[in-house]
Design a protein around this motif. Structure first.
Motif, PDB file in Angstrom:
ATOM      1  N   HIS A 259       0.863  -1.235  -0.109  1.00 23.27           N
ATOM      2  CA  HIS A 259       0.049  -0.031  -0.082  1.00 23.27           C
ATOM      3  C   HIS A 259       1.011   1.176   0.112  1.00 23.27           C
ATOM      4  N   GLY A 260       2.095   1.252  -0.898  1.00 26.87           N
ATOM      5  CA  GLY A 260       2.656   2.234  -0.770  1.00 26.87           C
ATOM      6  C   GLY A 260       3.552   2.858   0.319  1.00 26.87           C
ATOM      7  N   GLU A 261       3.909   1.722   1.102  1.00 27.80           N
ATOM      8  CA  GLU A 261       4.557   1.860   2.297  1.00 27.80           C
ATOM      9  C   GLU A 261       5.659   0.931   2.560  1.00 27.80           C
ATOM     10  N   TYR A 262       6.946   1.229   2.762  1.00 25.31           N
ATOM     11  CA  TYR A 262       7.907   0.213   2.992  1.00 25.31           C
ATOM     12  C   TYR A 262       8.015   0.081   4.423  1.00 25.31           C
ATOM     13  N   LYS A 263       8.286  -1.242   4.918  1.00 24.10           N
ATOM     14  CA  LYS A 263       8.529  -1.667   5.988  1.00 24.10           C
ATOM     15  C   LYS A 263       9.570  -2.886   6.004  1.00 24.10           C
ATOM     16  N   ARG A 264      10.256  -3.174   7.167  1.00 17.42           N
ATOM     17  CA  ARG A 264      11.331  -4.069   7.117  1.00 17.42           C
ATOM     18  C   ARG A 264      11.196  -4.963   8.484  1.00 17.42           C
ATOM     19  N   LEU A 265      11.280  -6.378   8.053  1.00 18.75           N
ATOM     20  CA  LEU A 265      11.130  -7.268   9.282  1.00 18.75           C
ATOM     21  C   LEU A 265      12.714  -8.009   9.316  1.00 18.75           C
ATOM     22  N   SER A 266      13.153  -7.729  10.374  1.00 24.15           N
ATOM     23  CA  SER A 266      14.347  -8.270  10.910  1.00 24.15           C
ATOM     24  C   SER A 266      14.680  -9.201  11.985  1.00 24.15           C
ATOM     25  N   LYS A 267      15.618  -9.860  12.075  1.00 25.41           N
ATOM     26  CA  LYS A 267      15.833 -10.887  13.110  1.00 25.41           C
ATOM     27  C   LYS A 267      17.588 -11.398  13.151  1.00 25.41           C
ATOM     28  N   THR A 268      18.234 -11.556  14.275  1.00 21.22           N
ATOM     29  CA  THR A 268      19.289 -11.878  14.562  1.00 21.22           C
ATOM     30  C   THR A 268      19.715 -13.267  14.946  1.00 21.22           C
ATOM     31  N   PHE A 269      20.844 -13.912  14.241  1.00 22.85           N
ATOM     32  CA  PHE A 269      20.900 -15.411  14.191  1.00 22.85           C
ATOM     33  C   PHE A 269      22.522 -15.722  14.599  1.00 22.85           C
ATOM     34  N   LYS A 270      22.792 -16.816  15.044  1.00 22.26           N
ATOM     35  CA  LYS A 270      23.958 -17.173  15.581  1.00 22.26           C
ATOM     36  C   LYS A 270      24.759 -17.800  14.469  1.00 22.26           C
ATOM     37  N   THR A 271      24.280 -18.162  13.253  1.00 25.54           N
ATOM     38  CA  THR A 271      24.901 -18.757  12.096  1.00 25.54           C
ATOM     39  C   THR A 271      24.354 -18.096  10.794  1.00 25.54           C
ATOM     40  N   LYS A 272      25.116 -17.940   9.898  1.00 33.43           N
ATOM     41  CA  LYS A 272      24.584 -17.535   8.608  1.00 33.43           C
ATOM     42  C   LYS A 272      23.665 -18.369   7.856  1.00 33.43           C
ATOM     43  N   ALA A 273      23.793 -19.608   8.111  1.00 33.10           N
ATOM     44  CA  ALA A 273      22.803 -20.597   7.650  1.00 33.10           C
ATOM     45  C   ALA A 273      21.437 -20.562   8.113  1.00 33.10           C
TER      46      ALA A 273
END
Length: 349
Positions: A21-35
């Motif tokens: 709907h014309g709006e940018y949002k971001r979903l983020s999360k931190t992990f211990k491994t790149k996999a």
């Protein structure tokens, strides 16, 4: 688009970009491994491709439920029903706390329902669960949940003794005689009308002088203790109920109140008043709604047709009547037991 950034030796931050709907949002999360970070971004990119609303998935279910009640259900239900939904909002907040939509599944919800059921009857638990199920289905339809698991959740709750217990025929006769002999009190006439008609308390309190005819009462509205909504429960609740002459004559002696209704609402404490009355007479304890059960049970015991009883009670269908009121009074049950055994015994003669 998703990005993965190394923050430290054992820390990877994954970010999924959302556009709606014309709006940018971001979903983020931190992990211990790149996999792990890659696996999470892939899962969420796939969900995004299926049209799932990932930003809403971060919302606490309790907050979502409250919004759903105020935005969706408020327009769909009567005011009295909406008040019941508001009570459920408080229950959902207490049970689910900060659990997010994305963390919901059938096991999580089942645990919460079981927790509620530990201190509530099966009937009450079912009523709460039905509302939660409807909200979960709505969340799934809007893309806030991955799976439609609502039907997997079961009610377990306690089967508590029935509060709306029907009086026995002996007790009904004793109560009716007492009320007729002591009809100087308006409340006694109200109770008499309840066992005479089987009408709901709100329907009785909504009677006006114009609703009384010879010999019957028109049920046209219902008074609620929680709202100003005086609509009847369903379209089938509009009905005319026949009454005996002695009850009709007593109704004609009551002067209407300033609000135009026949009976004083008395703070909606009729059940408490009834307990005092029944104790005084020496009759088993029941609720005011139990008088409706008594009326229905007595008619069934006297072989009045199911269809007639259903219409007299104002039910949507005979199935409703069967599910809630198809019980025989003790005296008639014993009689039918004896009749059944005699019939079976005749097979060997």
């Amino acid at each position: 688009m998703a990005t993965i950034t190394k923050r430290s030796k054992n820390s990877w931050r994954a970010v999924v970009s959302l556009y709606k709907h014309g709006e940018y949002k971001r979903l983020s999360k931190t992990f211990k491994t790149k996999a792990d970070a890659k696996r999470w971004t892939l899962e969420n990119e796939l969900l995004k491709g299926k049209g799932k609303d990932l930003a809403q998935r971060e919302t606490a279910f309790a907050d979502f439920f409250e919004q759903w009640v105020h935005i969706v259900k408020k327009k769909d239900v009567r005011e009295t029903t909406f008040q019941n939904y508001l009570i459920t909002v408080a229950i959902v907040k207490r049970l689910f706390k900060d659990i997010k939509l994305k963390n919901l599944n059938d096991l999580v919800v089942q645990l919460k329902i079981d927790e509620y059921a530990e201190t509530h009857s099966r009937k009450t638990t079912t009523e709460v669960l039905l509302k939660i199920r409807t909200a979960l289905r709505y969340a799934y339809a809007r893309g806030f949940l991955d799976n439609d698991f609502a039907n997997l959740i079961k009610t377990r709750g306690k089967d508590l003794p029935k509060r709306n217990k029907a009086l026995s025929i002996t007790e009904l006769k004793l109560l009716r005689k007492y009320l007729l002999d002591n009809s100087d009190k308006e409340f006694h006439i109200l109770v008499l009308l309840a066992i005479e008609t089987g009408a709901r308390r709100g329907e009785l309190l909504g009677i006006t002088p114009e609703a009384i005819y010879e010999y019957g009462v028109k049920i046209e509205q219902s008074i609620s203790p929680t709202s100003n909504d005086n609509q009847l429960k369903t379209k089938h609740s509009f009905r005319e109920i026949s009454i005996n002459k002695d009850v009709y004559d007593l109704l004609k002696t009551i002067s209407p109140k300033e609000n135009g209704y026949l009976f004083d609402w008395e703070g909606f404490h009729q059940s408490a008043q009834l307990q005092t009355l029944l104790k005084e007479i020496g009759i088993s304890k029941t609720t005011f709604h139990g008088l409706r059960d008594t009326h229905a049970s007595f008619l069934f015991s006297e072989n009045i047709s199911l269809d007639y009883v259903s219409r007299r009670l104002g039910h949507n269908s005979v199935l409703t009547t069967q599910n809630y009121y198809l019980e025989l009074m003790p005296e008639k049950k014993h009689q039918h037991d004896a009749d059944a055994l005699n019939l079976l015994n005749s097979l060997s003669n």
